[in-house]
Design a protein around this motif. Structure first.
Motif, mmCIF file in Angstrom:
data_model
loop_
_atom_site.group_PDB
_atom_site.id
_atom_site.type_symbol
_atom_site.label_atom_id
_atom_site.label_comp_id
_atom_site.label_asym_id
_atom_site.label_seq_id
_atom_site.Cartn_x
_atom_site.Cartn_y
_atom_site.Cartn_z
ATOM 1 N N ASN A 96 0.806 -1.232 0.000
ATOM 2 C CA ASN A 96 0.000 0.000 0.000
ATOM 3 C C ASN A 96 0.839 1.281 0.000
ATOM 4 O OD1 ASN A 96 0.808 0.293 2.677
ATOM 5 N ND2 ASN A 96 -1.054 -0.618 3.506
ATOM 6 N N GLY A 148 11.347 6.840 4.059
ATOM 7 C CA GLY A 148 11.356 5.419 3.704
ATOM 8 C C GLY A 148 10.603 5.211 2.404
ATOM 9 N N LYS A 149 9.820 4.111 2.349
ATOM 10 C CA LYS A 149 9.137 3.770 1.090
ATOM 11 C C LYS A 149 8.107 4.835 0.726
ATOM 12 C CE LYS A 149 8.230 -0.354 2.789
ATOM 13 N NZ LYS A 149 9.174 -0.463 3.917
ATOM 14 N N ILE A 150 7.229 5.183 1.686
ATOM 15 C CA ILE A 150 6.168 6.148 1.382
ATOM 16 C C ILE A 150 6.764 7.551 1.231
ATOM 17 C CG2 ILE A 150 4.009 7.184 2.228
ATOM 18 C CD1 ILE A 150 3.490 4.466 3.666
ATOM 19 N N ASP A 169 15.622 11.999 8.545
ATOM 20 C CA ASP A 169 15.522 10.557 8.764
ATOM 21 C C ASP A 169 16.863 10.100 9.311
ATOM 22 O OD1 ASP A 169 15.514 7.734 8.549
ATOM 23 O OD2 ASP A 169 14.018 7.816 6.956
ATOM 24 N N PRO A 170 16.932 9.832 10.634
ATOM 25 C CA PRO A 170 18.241 9.526 11.237
ATOM 26 C C PRO A 170 18.861 8.236 10.720
ATOM 27 C CG PRO A 170 16.453 9.202 12.829
ATOM 28 C CD PRO A 170 15.834 9.809 11.608
ATOM 29 N N PHE A 171 18.065 7.398 10.037
ATOM 30 C CA PHE A 171 18.624 6.112 9.589
ATOM 31 C C PHE A 171 18.931 6.104 8.093
ATOM 32 C CE2 PHE A 171 15.709 5.446 13.153
ATOM 33 C CZ PHE A 171 16.635 5.025 14.085
ATOM 34 N N LEU A 201 6.944 8.239 9.243
ATOM 35 C CA LEU A 201 7.840 7.454 10.095
ATOM 36 C C LEU A 201 6.993 6.551 10.993
ATOM 37 C CD1 LEU A 201 9.048 9.841 12.925
ATOM 38 C CD2 LEU A 201 7.116 10.301 11.464
ATOM 39 N N THR A 207 9.080 8.680 18.923
ATOM 40 C CA THR A 207 8.358 9.556 17.978
ATOM 41 C C THR A 207 6.951 9.914 18.467
ATOM 42 O OG1 THR A 207 7.434 7.717 16.675
ATOM 43 C CG2 THR A 207 9.598 8.505 16.031
ATOM 44 N N CYS A 228 -0.114 11.003 7.696
ATOM 45 C CA CYS A 228 -0.689 9.773 7.123
ATOM 46 C C CYS A 228 0.087 8.582 7.662
ATOM 47 C CB CYS A 228 -0.508 9.787 5.614
ATOM 48 S SG CYS A 228 -1.967 10.305 4.765
ATOM 49 N N ASP A 254 -4.906 11.644 8.886
ATOM 50 C CA ASP A 254 -5.582 10.420 8.445
ATOM 51 C C ASP A 254 -5.583 9.377 9.562
ATOM 52 O OD1 ASP A 254 -6.751 8.648 6.449
ATOM 53 O OD2 ASP A 254 -4.823 7.599 6.422
ATOM 54 N N HIS A 278 -8.553 7.086 8.444
ATOM 55 C CA HIS A 278 -7.490 6.096 8.159
ATOM 56 C C HIS A 278 -7.698 5.478 6.766
ATOM 57 C CE1 HIS A 278 -4.475 3.295 10.357
ATOM 58 N NE2 HIS A 278 -4.200 3.338 9.067
ATOM 59 N N GLY A 280 -5.492 5.950 4.181
ATOM 60 C CA GLY A 280 -4.243 5.918 3.406
ATOM 61 C C GLY A 280 -4.109 4.702 2.499
ATOM 62 N N ALA A 281 -4.484 3.527 3.011
ATOM 63 C CA ALA A 281 -4.279 2.296 2.232
ATOM 64 C C ALA A 281 -5.526 1.904 1.464
ATOM 65 C CB ALA A 281 -3.890 1.168 3.176
HETATM 66 N N1 LIG Z 1 -2.356 5.906 6.693
HETATM 67 C C1 LIG Z 1 -2.221 4.695 6.245
HETATM 68 O O1 LIG Z 1 -3.190 4.042 5.897
HETATM 69 C C2 LIG Z 1 -0.861 4.088 6.128
HETATM 70 C C3 LIG Z 1 -0.582 3.182 5.094
HETATM 71 C C4 LIG Z 1 0.681 2.604 5.002
HETATM 72 C C5 LIG Z 1 1.646 2.938 5.958
HETATM 73 N N2 LIG Z 1 1.345 3.794 6.960
HETATM 74 C C6 LIG Z 1 2.375 4.198 7.925
HETATM 75 O O2 LIG Z 1 3.293 5.051 7.251
HETATM 76 C C7 LIG Z 1 4.553 5.029 7.921
HETATM 77 C C8 LIG Z 1 5.685 4.866 6.925
HETATM 78 O O3 LIG Z 1 5.555 3.649 6.234
HETATM 79 P P1 LIG Z 1 6.681 3.145 5.195
HETATM 80 O O4 LIG Z 1 6.117 1.962 4.510
HETATM 81 O O5 LIG Z 1 7.189 4.279 4.404
HETATM 82 O O6 LIG Z 1 7.799 2.671 6.223
HETATM 83 P P2 LIG Z 1 9.379 2.599 5.966
HETATM 84 O O7 LIG Z 1 9.882 1.686 7.023
HETATM 85 O O8 LIG Z 1 9.675 2.293 4.559
HETATM 86 O O9 LIG Z 1 9.873 4.074 6.279
HETATM 87 C C9 LIG Z 1 9.893 4.640 7.544
HETATM 88 C C10 LIG Z 1 11.076 5.568 7.614
HETATM 89 O O10 LIG Z 1 11.035 6.252 8.870
HETATM 90 C C11 LIG Z 1 12.375 6.406 9.292
HETATM 91 N N3 LIG Z 1 12.408 6.660 10.731
HETATM 92 C C12 LIG Z 1 12.401 5.794 11.761
HETATM 93 N N4 LIG Z 1 12.461 6.462 12.940
HETATM 94 C C13 LIG Z 1 12.516 7.777 12.617
HETATM 95 C C14 LIG Z 1 12.607 8.954 13.397
HETATM 96 N N5 LIG Z 1 12.664 8.899 14.724
HETATM 97 N N6 LIG Z 1 12.630 10.138 12.746
HETATM 98 C C15 LIG Z 1 12.577 10.183 11.395
HETATM 99 N N7 LIG Z 1 12.518 9.103 10.603
HETATM 100 C C16 LIG Z 1 12.479 7.918 11.212
HETATM 101 C C17 LIG Z 1 13.045 5.106 8.902
HETATM 102 O O11 LIG Z 1 14.437 5.250 8.818
HETATM 103 C C18 LIG Z 1 12.417 4.853 7.541
HETATM 104 O O12 LIG Z 1 13.216 5.381 6.503
HETATM 105 C C19 LIG Z 1 4.440 3.897 8.942
HETATM 106 O O13 LIG Z 1 4.129 4.467 10.203
HETATM 107 C C20 LIG Z 1 3.253 3.095 8.457
HETATM 108 O O14 LIG Z 1 2.634 2.381 9.503
HETATM 109 C C21 LIG Z 1 0.117 4.379 7.052
#
Ligand SMILES: NC(=O)c1ccc[n+]([C@@H]2O[C@H](COP(=O)([O-])OP(=O)(O)OC[C@H]3O[C@@H](n4cnc5c(N)ncnc54)[C@H](O)[C@@H]3O)[C@@H](O)[C@H]2O)c1
Ligand SMILES: O=C(O)[C@H](O)COP(=O)(O)O
Length: 526
Positions: A96, A148-150, A169-171, A201, A207, A228, A254, A278, A280-281
């Motif tokens: 998603n 990250g991915k999103i 993004d600290p990582f 994140l 966080t 989101c 969201d 909610h 997003g997905a």
């Molecule tokens: N609203 C929705 O329906 C919906 C849908 C999908 C995902 N999400 C949420 O979106 C978020 C991101 O998902 P994703 O798939 O991109 O995850 P991901 O793991 O690909 O990316 C998350 C990123 O956050 C970074 N991160 C971790 N701790 C951090 C901090 N303290 N400060 C800054 N960055 C930090 C990580 O290094 C990573 O790059 C998640 O919380 C996920 O649950 C929500």
């Protein structure tokens, strides 16, 4: 047939796939009490964010083998309890991504152009064009927290709209940020310079309430916030206050600390706040993706195969898994063997990967070795999910070493288990046809195909000893399938491994160990 409980709305594509291997019960409106009552019947549970899979639910799920989250976040699952219970937790890390990123963009544009408010006003009979004058995102700073991915997809789309990206993004490596064309900054700068701030994140103790009264005070009065990601990253009361006081220009959420959102300070904000439940997905495409992704993993685990996106065991790409699978079986067999030889309390396990194995991720192999090591004591209570935790709880220290020199085999594994008084070692390798061989026991060279029942002796290399063991086995009507002897010195110490057709009857080991020249004898069952 195994039984799968689906307790949230899941796309039919996933249900159909699971229906080929299991009885699937769709019960999307269960109360927590009903879930607790019926969960013992099920082998698998498939959920989205709606079902709370608490410690109580997991402990009641005595038949559960897998919990499948058709989505990303597993914060509604007590993963540590599942891990302790040996239950695999899987998700769909990418199914998603696009949907969530596009929803964040939709919210950013809605905030900029007051789309929901203008729609509501028009339907209420007004033609108010001035009130809904918006702002452009073009050339504005978008602060992305979590690249990250999103977050990365949001960055790409926003750049195409002419936005400049600040990212925290600290990582994340500088190299990846450069690749994405984003400027990596610290949070202070992101908060103070961004026109839009979008959160992508995870929610963690660090966080939680990242956006609070103090951080809101550091933002531009024209700043707009989008969340989101997860509820609780934004302090909702502080945000409501800041919006009412005009400290920032707008927000779109969201996700919420408590879902479904029923009572909230946010409902008192009239103008510049957009809320979605909610969503997003919630696209057709994402729901098909996550349903299939997770249904496939549930099917595989129910069929005894590994899952590709387990959150509580190391995930492996299917092609890597395919290559590693014979080595995982070898590591488990060697672990089981050395565990039976060492007996009793084990203080440490030394895992040495040699040859081509030195280039692979050692984690899955170490876990397989630990699973084997603990099997004599824990039987089916230990599996790939909880082996590392069980080992840690028993105080077993793991020492990993890699040696890329290729010796007799392309890849081999050496395990040394250290007990309270002595260490025992086994080596094993795969032949070209992937057949397993035990290649040494306590450094005595042998070449044994592991079989279900084996008799192992440590003895003096002297005439008559093998015949003597053979006659004892004959006396007890034990049939020998094969035999291997290994020694380091002529007439020194030696090891013998006999594959036998059945487990040894009582009394055989005692009689063998009492014979002259025998140091020790073990019945090994793999
Ligand atoms: N609203 C929705 O329906 C919906 C849908 C999908 C995902 N999400 C949420 O979106 C978020 C991101 O998902 P994703 O798939 O991109 O995850 P991901 O793991 O690909 O990316 C998350 C990123 O956050 C970074 N991160 C971790 N701790 C951090 C901090 N303290 N400060 C800054 N960055 C930090 C990580 O290094 C990573 O790059 C998640 O919380 C996920 O649950 C929500
Ligand atoms: O983590 C996720 O995947 C999202 O929050 C989506 O949750 P949902 O599956 O309940 O829509």
């Amino acid at each position: 047939m195994p039984k799968v409980l689906v307790s949230d709305p899941i796309d039919q594509a996933g249900i159909d796939l699971l229906g080929q291997v299991a009885q699937v019960d769709e019960r999307p409106k269960l109360s927590p009490e009903e879930l607790l009552r019926i969960i013992p019947e099920y082998d698998a549970l498939m959920i989205r964010s709606g079902t709370q899979v608490t410690q109580e639910v997991i402990e009641a799920g005595t038949n559960l083998k897998i919990i499948g989250r058709a989505g990303v976040g597993v914060d509604n699952v007590d993963v540590p309890t599942a891990t302790r219970k040996g239950i695999v937790v899987v998700n769909s890390p990418e199914g998603n991504t696009i949907a969530a990123a596009e929803h964040a963009i939709a919210l950013m544009m809605s905030l900029s152009r007051h789309v929901p408010q203008a729609n509501q006003s028009l339907k209420a009979g007004h033609w108010d064009r001035k009130k809904f004058t918006g702002v452009e995102v073009y050339k504005k700073n978008l602060g992305i927290v979590g690249l990250g991915k999103i977050g990365s997809h949001v960055a790409n789309v926003a750049q195409a709209m002419g936005m400049k990206i600040l990212a925290y993004d600290p990582f994340l490596s500088q190299e990846r940020a450069d690749q994405l064309g984003c400027r990596l900054v610290d949070l202070d700068l992101l908060f103070s310079e961004s026109d839009y701030i979008t959160l992508h994140l995870p929610k963690t103790p660090e966080t939680t309430n990242l956006i609070n009264a103090e951080t809101l005070a550091r933002m531009k009065p024209t700043a707009r916030i989008i969340n989101c990601a997860r509820g609780g990253i934004v302090d909702e009361s502080a945000l409501a206050e800041a919006l009412k006081a005009g400290k920032i220009a707008g927000a779109a959420l969201d996700v919420f600390a408590n879902e479904p959102l029923k009572e909230s300070d946010l409902f008192e904000v009239e103008e510049n706040l957009i809320l979605t439940p909610h969503l997003g997905a919630s696209t057709e495409e994402a729901q098909v993706n996550v349903a299939i992704d997770v249904a496939e993993q549930i099917r595989d685990v129910l069929l005894g195969l590994p899952a590709r996106s387990a959150v509580n065991i190391p995930g492996l790409k299917p092609e890597v898994l395919e290559k590693l699978k014979p080595y995982l079986m070898l590591a488990e067999t060697l672990g089981n063997l050395v565990g039976q030889l060492a007996g009793g309390r084990i203080e440490s396990l030394d895992v040495r990967l040699q040859g081509e194995l030195a280039k692979t991720d050692s984690k899955p192999i170490v876990i397989a070795a630990l699973k084997g090591l603990l099997t004599p004591a824990l039987r089916e209570r230990v599996n790939f999910v909880n082996a590392a935790i069980e080992a840690k709880e028993r105080g077993i220290r793991i020492i990993e070493t890699k040696d890329s020199d290729v010796r007799d085999y392309a890849g081999s594994i050496r395990l040394v288990a250290k007990g309270a008084s002595e260490s025992r070692s086994v080596n094993g390798a795969l032949l070209a046809d992937k057949e397993m061989r035990i290649t040494s026991i306590d450094d005595f060279p042998i070449s044994v195909i592991p079989t279900q029942h084996m008799l192992l002796t440590l003895h003096r290399d002297m005439p008559g000893i093998i015949g003597q063991i053979g006659s004892t086995l004959g006396k007890f009507n034990v049939n020998i399938a094969s035999m291997q002897v290994g020694r380091k010195l002529v007439r020194g110490d030696a090891v013998m491994v006999l594959s036998i057709d059945d487990p040894l009857p009582e009394g055989v080991i005692d009689e063998i160990t009492q014979a002259p020249g025998i140091r020790d004898a073990y019945m090994v069952s793999l």
